[in-house]
Design an enzyme around this catalytic site. Structure first.
Site, PDB file in Angstrom:
ATOM      1  N   ILE A 171       0.868  -1.174   0.000  1.00  0.00           N
ATOM      2  CA  ILE A 171       0.000   0.000   0.000  1.00  0.00           C
ATOM      3  C   ILE A 171       0.907   1.228   0.000  1.00  0.00           C
ATOM      4  O   ILE A 171       1.693   1.415   0.934  1.00  0.00           O
ATOM      5  CB  ILE A 171      -0.927   0.025   1.235  1.00  0.00           C
ATOM      6  CG1 ILE A 171      -1.677  -1.302   1.392  1.00  0.00           C
ATOM      7  CG2 ILE A 171      -1.908   1.193   1.133  1.00  0.00           C
ATOM      8  CD1 ILE A 171      -2.384  -1.462   2.732  1.00  0.00           C
ATOM      9  N   GLY A 201      -2.392  10.861  -2.608  1.00  0.00           N
ATOM     10  CA  GLY A 201      -2.815  12.194  -2.205  1.00  0.00           C
ATOM     11  C   GLY A 201      -4.169  12.255  -1.528  1.00  0.00           C
ATOM     12  O   GLY A 201      -4.672  13.348  -1.278  1.00  0.00           O
ATOM     13  N   HIS A 234      -7.385   7.515   1.176  1.00  0.00           N
ATOM     14  CA  HIS A 234      -7.560   6.104   0.824  1.00  0.00           C
ATOM     15  C   HIS A 234      -6.486   5.221   1.453  1.00  0.00           C
ATOM     16  O   HIS A 234      -6.761   4.111   1.912  1.00  0.00           O
ATOM     17  CB  HIS A 234      -7.547   5.970  -0.706  1.00  0.00           C
ATOM     18  CG  HIS A 234      -7.871   4.610  -1.203  1.00  0.00           C
ATOM     19  ND1 HIS A 234      -6.924   3.775  -1.745  1.00  0.00           N
ATOM     20  CD2 HIS A 234      -9.038   3.929  -1.236  1.00  0.00           C
ATOM     21  CE1 HIS A 234      -7.493   2.634  -2.090  1.00  0.00           C
ATOM     22  NE2 HIS A 234      -8.772   2.703  -1.798  1.00  0.00           N
TER      23      HIS A 234
END
Length: 158
Positions: A82, A86, A89
């Site tokens: 991961i 920006g 999420h």
């Protein structure tokens, strides 16, 4: 270095008779494949049997890990990548994967080796993926943790 103080992953574990499933996300393929290769090397050296289940991403790791353990696996090595972007999420997926995998381990009573990399950029992942030039091998470390915990649980449960 983030791996400073880590337990000895070089310690030989006898994984004979253990059935392990590597559950790996498909995002960031080069890093993910490095993590898988490290996990495979560790499982091979321990004499464990293993298979691989690929899922789209880290969010899907908990449900697939739970299914593998419920189907009879002794342990799971959950691998994902991961990378912060920006938007928020990153935080949502990181938390969901971490919390979900923890719940899977506690609910099944079986080990889940945590090899989900949460990174600020791709370079951090390449440095931790066990690739040539990497300083760490988080796939191998996650597999070692899963095996060591499976062996410890086997001893505790008699």
């Amino acid at each position: 270095m983030s791996g400073a103080g880590a337990p000895g992953a070089a310690e030989r574990i006898d994984g004979t008779g253990l059935r392990v499933v590597i559950v790996a996300g498909a995002w960031h393929e080069e890093i993910a494949n490095g993590l898988i290769a490290g996990a495979e090397r560790t499982l091979e050296a321990a004499g464990a049997s293993w298979s691989i289940a690929r899922v789209p991403g880290s969010f899907e790791l908990p449900v697939a890990s739970k299914a593998a353990l419920e189907a009879g696996a002794d342990a799971v090595v959950a691998l994902g990548v991961i990378i912060r972007g920006g938007t928020p999420h990153f935080e949502y997926v990181s938390a969901a994967a971490t919390d979900g995998l923890t719940r899977v381990a506690l609910n099944t009573g079986k080990p889940v080796g945590f090899g989900v990399l949460t990174l600020d950029d791709e370079a951090q992942g390449l440095d931790r993926a066990g690739l040539p030039g990497s300083t760490e091998d988080k796939g191998a470390e996650a597999a070692h943790a899963a095996l060591a915990t499976a062996v410890a649980l086997r001893a505790l449960r008699g």
